[in-house]
Motif scaffolding. Structure first.
Motif, PDB file in Angstrom:
ATOM      1  N   THR A   1       7.367  -4.285   1.180  1.00 53.38           N
ATOM      2  CA  THR A   1       8.332  -4.722   2.201  1.00 53.38           C
ATOM      3  C   THR A   1       8.975  -6.069   1.827  1.00 53.38           C
ATOM      4  O   THR A   1      10.196  -6.242   1.935  1.00 53.38           O
TER       5      THR A   1
ATOM      6  N   SER B   1       3.303  -1.658   0.258  1.00 48.99           N
ATOM      7  CA  SER B   1       4.477  -0.810   0.015  1.00 48.99           C
ATOM      8  C   SER B   1       5.728  -1.612  -0.345  1.00 48.99           C
ATOM      9  O   SER B   1       6.819  -1.049  -0.403  1.00 48.99           O
TER      10      SER B   1
ATOM     11  N   TYR C   1       3.079   3.551   5.152  1.00 49.34           N
ATOM     12  CA  TYR C   1       2.036   2.785   4.471  1.00 49.34           C
ATOM     13  C   TYR C   1       1.199   2.067   5.522  1.00 49.34           C
ATOM     14  O   TYR C   1       1.726   1.300   6.334  1.00 49.34           O
TER      15      TYR C   1
HETATM   16  C1  LIG Z   1      -2.029  -5.236   4.687  1.00 48.65           C
HETATM   17  S1  LIG Z   1      -1.649  -4.474   3.169  1.00 48.65           S
HETATM   18  C2  LIG Z   1      -0.097  -5.193   2.730  1.00 48.65           C
HETATM   19  C3  LIG Z   1       1.036  -4.431   3.356  1.00 48.65           C
HETATM   20  C4  LIG Z   1       2.409  -4.954   2.935  1.00 48.65           C
HETATM   21  N1  LIG Z   1       2.731  -6.216   3.562  1.00 48.65           N
HETATM   22  C5  LIG Z   1       3.477  -3.922   3.306  1.00 48.65           C
HETATM   23  O1  LIG Z   1       4.389  -4.238   4.073  1.00 48.65           O
HETATM   24  O2  LIG Z   1       3.362  -2.771   2.862  1.00 48.65           O
HETATM   25  C6  LIG Z   1      -2.786  -5.271   2.089  1.00 48.65           C
HETATM   26  C7  LIG Z   1      -2.691  -4.838   0.635  1.00 48.65           C
HETATM   27  O3  LIG Z   1      -3.593  -5.646  -0.133  1.00 48.65           O
HETATM   28  C8  LIG Z   1      -4.002  -4.881  -1.246  1.00 48.65           C
HETATM   29  N2  LIG Z   1      -5.177  -5.520  -1.850  1.00 48.65           N
HETATM   30  C9  LIG Z   1      -6.466  -5.472  -1.473  1.00 48.65           C
HETATM   31  N3  LIG Z   1      -7.231  -6.206  -2.298  1.00 48.65           N
HETATM   32  C10 LIG Z   1      -6.397  -6.760  -3.211  1.00 48.65           C
HETATM   33  C11 LIG Z   1      -6.595  -7.632  -4.312  1.00 48.65           C
HETATM   34  N4  LIG Z   1      -7.821  -8.065  -4.657  1.00 48.65           N
HETATM   35  N5  LIG Z   1      -5.513  -8.000  -5.036  1.00 48.65           N
HETATM   36  C12 LIG Z   1      -4.269  -7.534  -4.724  1.00 48.65           C
HETATM   37  N6  LIG Z   1      -4.034  -6.692  -3.708  1.00 48.65           N
HETATM   38  C13 LIG Z   1      -5.082  -6.327  -2.936  1.00 48.65           C
HETATM   39  C14 LIG Z   1      -4.242  -3.493  -0.646  1.00 48.65           C
HETATM   40  O4  LIG Z   1      -4.218  -2.484  -1.653  1.00 48.65           O
HETATM   41  C15 LIG Z   1      -3.081  -3.384   0.362  1.00 48.65           C
HETATM   42  O5  LIG Z   1      -1.983  -2.708  -0.207  1.00 48.65           O
END
Ligand SMILES: C[S@@+](CC[C@H](N)C(=O)[O-])C[C@H]1O[C@@H](n2cnc3c(N)ncnc32)[C@H](O)[C@@H]1O
Length: 316
Positions: free
Chosen positions: A113, A111, A81
């Motif tokens: 975590t 994903s 991811y």
């Molecule tokens: C940096 S990733 C997070 C990864 C997570 N910590 C992991 O370990 O897999 C940021 C996430 O924020 C989500 N995202 C973006 N805009 C969002 C929103 N308005 N509300 C909720 N989630 C959102 C994206 O789809 C993405 O999966």
């Protein structure tokens, strides 16, 4: 339904829709994989789990500089991811700021975590993502049987939702013990460009992203119990070779929202794929960004506390 007013837009935000284990099973019957941006992620994985925690000689962090060269691959922390955080991060934070049975929220869970760590550490959790495909990946990662050696393990409640971090409408005020989340960094890595999800914060311009983070901060403050903390991992970028301090702007946004800063932890980055420094030439006349910030904010327990922090010193 929450209506968010910003200077430029008036927008109705998506409400939270619960995605249960049954929804996930149905989805997996129809889809063997999801594609998030250009990366295919297999679903319905039969996890072969070699360990349920970090190496036995690992000691929890004690300082404000964290570095995890081995990233962490225990339990179901495997796969691809984009931008997932090292499980060492939520593990350290959960063990420091919560106890068994507490409620944890990750409103941009990707994903999942954080939720996997909550399951291993017997904490209840709520996870949310704007992208239904990400929610299914998180459900997949949570779909493992955990039988720890200690007999008194109590399976926690883990709930997952598809929804917008700016509208936590199914979560009551002052009910969450700890928030650990990892937003996209403005549009550095996009998650749904090809799918065109316009309420994805990674699709927004920097100004719009900051407007969105203001609302995320307000919602975080609302749902958190007084005296409890909210941890955010966020990094910076460059534009036209200049440094764009996304992290500091996000920190200011949370402070404007009555949070107080408990910690600013520097997290060293490993295995960068160049997504934040994507220049054609090999000779750089700037330093490669190799750190991110984990800010830990506290919601003061009452108005007196707020006054103490906010007005007793110009530095708070
Ligand atoms: C940096 S990733 C997070 C990864 C997570 N910590 C992991 O370990 O897999 C940021 C996430 O924020 C989500 N995202 C973006 N805009 C969002 C929103 N308005 N509300 C909720 N989630 C959102 C994206 O789809 C993405 O999966």
């Amino acid at each position: 339904m929450a209506v968010e007013q910003t200077a430029k837009t008036s927008k109705i935000l998506r409400t939270m829709t619960e995605i249960t284990y049954e929804d996930y099973k149905k989805f997996v019957n129809e889809h063997s994989a999801v594609t998030i941006e250009d990366v295919e992620i297999k679903l319905g994985v039969n996890w072969i789990i070699k360990s349920y925690g970090p190496p036995s000689d690992y000691k929890l962090e004690k300082t404000t500089v964290w570095s995890f060269p081995d990233r962490g691959k225990w339990a179901t922390h495997q796969g691809n991811y984009r931008g997932n955080w090292s499980p060492y991060i939520p593990r350290n934070l959960i063990l420091k700021y919560t106890k068994k049975g507490d409620w944890i929220l990750d409103q941009m869970m990707g994903s999942g975590t954080t939720l996997v760590e909550a399951k291993l550490l017997e904490r209840n959790a709520i996870g949310l993502d704007i992208n239904l495909d990400a929610v299914m990946v998180a459900r997949d990662r949570l779909n493992f049987y955990y039988s720890p050696l200690f007999p008194d393990y109590v399976e926690p409640t883990i709930k997952t939702y598809c929804g917008d971090a700016r509208n936590l409408d199914k979560i009551d005020d002052c009910t969450i013990d700890f928030i650990a989340t990892h937003p996209p960094y403005a549009n550095i890595i996009t998650y749904t460009k090809t799918k065109k999800l316009e309420d994805d914060l990674s699709q927004l311009s920097f100004d719009e992203f900051m407007d969105g983070m203001k609302v995320v901060a307000r919602e975080s403050f609302r749902v958190l119990k007084p005296g409890k903390v909210c941890a955010i991992l966020i990094g910076d970028t460059r534009k036209y070779k200049h440094y764009i301090p996304i992290a500091l702007r996000v920190m200011e946004t949370f402070l404007d929202c009555e949070f107080v800063l408990k910690e600013d932890i520097i997290k060293i980055q490993w295995n960068m794929k160049g997504t934040r420094e994507n220049w054609n030439g090999k000779e750089y006349d700037f330093y490669l960004i190799e750190h991110e910030h984990i800010f830990v904010f506290e919601k003061p327990s009452d108005q007196i506390e707020i006054k103490k922090y906010k007005f007793s010193s110009k530095w708070w």
